[in-house]
Design an enzyme around this catalytic site. Structure first.
Site, short mmCIF file in Angstrom:
data_model
loop_
_atom_site.label_atom_id
_atom_site.label_comp_id
_atom_site.label_asym_id
_atom_site.label_seq_id
_atom_site.Cartn_x
_atom_site.Cartn_y
_atom_site.Cartn_z
N THR A 107 30.58 -0.02 21.21
CA THR A 107 30.54 0.79 19.99
C THR A 107 30.58 -0.07 18.72
O THR A 107 30.29 0.41 17.63
CB THR A 107 31.75 1.75 19.93
OG1 THR A 107 32.93 0.94 19.86
CG2 THR A 107 31.82 2.66 21.14
N ASP A 206 34.74 -18.10 20.92
CA ASP A 206 34.37 -18.91 22.10
C ASP A 206 34.10 -20.35 21.70
O ASP A 206 34.47 -21.29 22.41
CB ASP A 206 33.12 -18.35 22.78
CG ASP A 206 33.40 -17.04 23.51
OD1 ASP A 206 34.59 -16.65 23.60
OD2 ASP A 206 32.44 -16.41 23.97
#
Ligand code: URA
Length: 212
Positions: A107, A206
């Site tokens: 979403t 990351d």
């Protein structure tokens, strides 16, 4: 909302290496740290100060120091942590609060999963750190959270921003009374279908801390 794009050759140079997929994690962390220090210089132009008397070896004079209450620096976990040291180098007496927010990858909506902040942010200037302003959902939620606690001046600092995110953030904060400022290193072209900034730098968390 005021938007300040820190258009400076040193910032563009460091951003280029940050974007490069060949840049390894230790170098990425160092560059992010250096970039925040440069952005902090712009972001703290209106930090509140108070006069303070000192004696130099030659004569008494009046200088300034940070006013009370001290500013609050709020990194948004996890990627915002990579900006904390650079910011604290510039504002060593600031306080630090933490907001853990994550984005639902389907979403793209942001939810708060952790917070560690003073109960009352009355009269506080806050500096919110998040490397990527992508959809704008996370920063909008963080700013509303801080305003609800009483913050009366909020500056968000991002390394990169997407035009769509800036627009959404602008709309999300337009009813907010305290001044809201965005200081960013660059505004990129657009968001892709996955909500990543293009050309961007990939997933900032990351790249700072490794894939989890
Ligand atoms: N978050 C990231 O880490 N990168 C993007 O491009 C968008 C959101």
């Amino acid at each position: 909302m005021r938007v300040h794009v820190a258009d400076h050759p040193l910032i563009a140079h460091k951003l280029t290496y940050l974007r490069d997929r060949r840049t390894d994690t230790p170098t990425f962390r160092r560059l992010a740290d250096e970039l925040v220090t440069l952005l902090a210089y712009e972001a703290t132009r209106e930090v509140r100060v108070a006069p303070f008397d000192i004696d130099t070896p030659v004569a008494p004079t009046t200088g300034i120091h940070l006013a009370n209450p001290k500013p609050l620096v709020v990194p948004i976990l996890r990627a915002g942590l990579g900006m904390l040291d650079g910011m604290m180098r510039m504002l060593p007496t600031a306080q630090v609060g933490f907001l853990g927010m994550e984005r639902n990858e389907q979403t793209l909506e942001a939810t708060t999963y952790a917070h560690r902040l003073p109960d009352d942010l009355d009269r506080r200037q806050c500096y919110v750190l998040d490397p990527m302003l992508a959809t704008g959902g996370t920063l909008a939620a963080a700013i509303h959270y801080l305003v609800d606690l009483g913050a009366d001046d909020i500056t968000a600092i991002t390394l990169l921003s997407a035009p769509e995110g800036i627009e959404r953030l602008r709309q999300a904060v337009q009813e907010i009374v305290p001044p809201i400022t965005l200081v960013t290193g660059a505004v990129d072209e657009r968001l892709n279908e996955q909500g990543y900034i293009v050309p961007g730098l990939g997933d900032a968390g990351d790249r700072l801390y490794g894939v989890v």
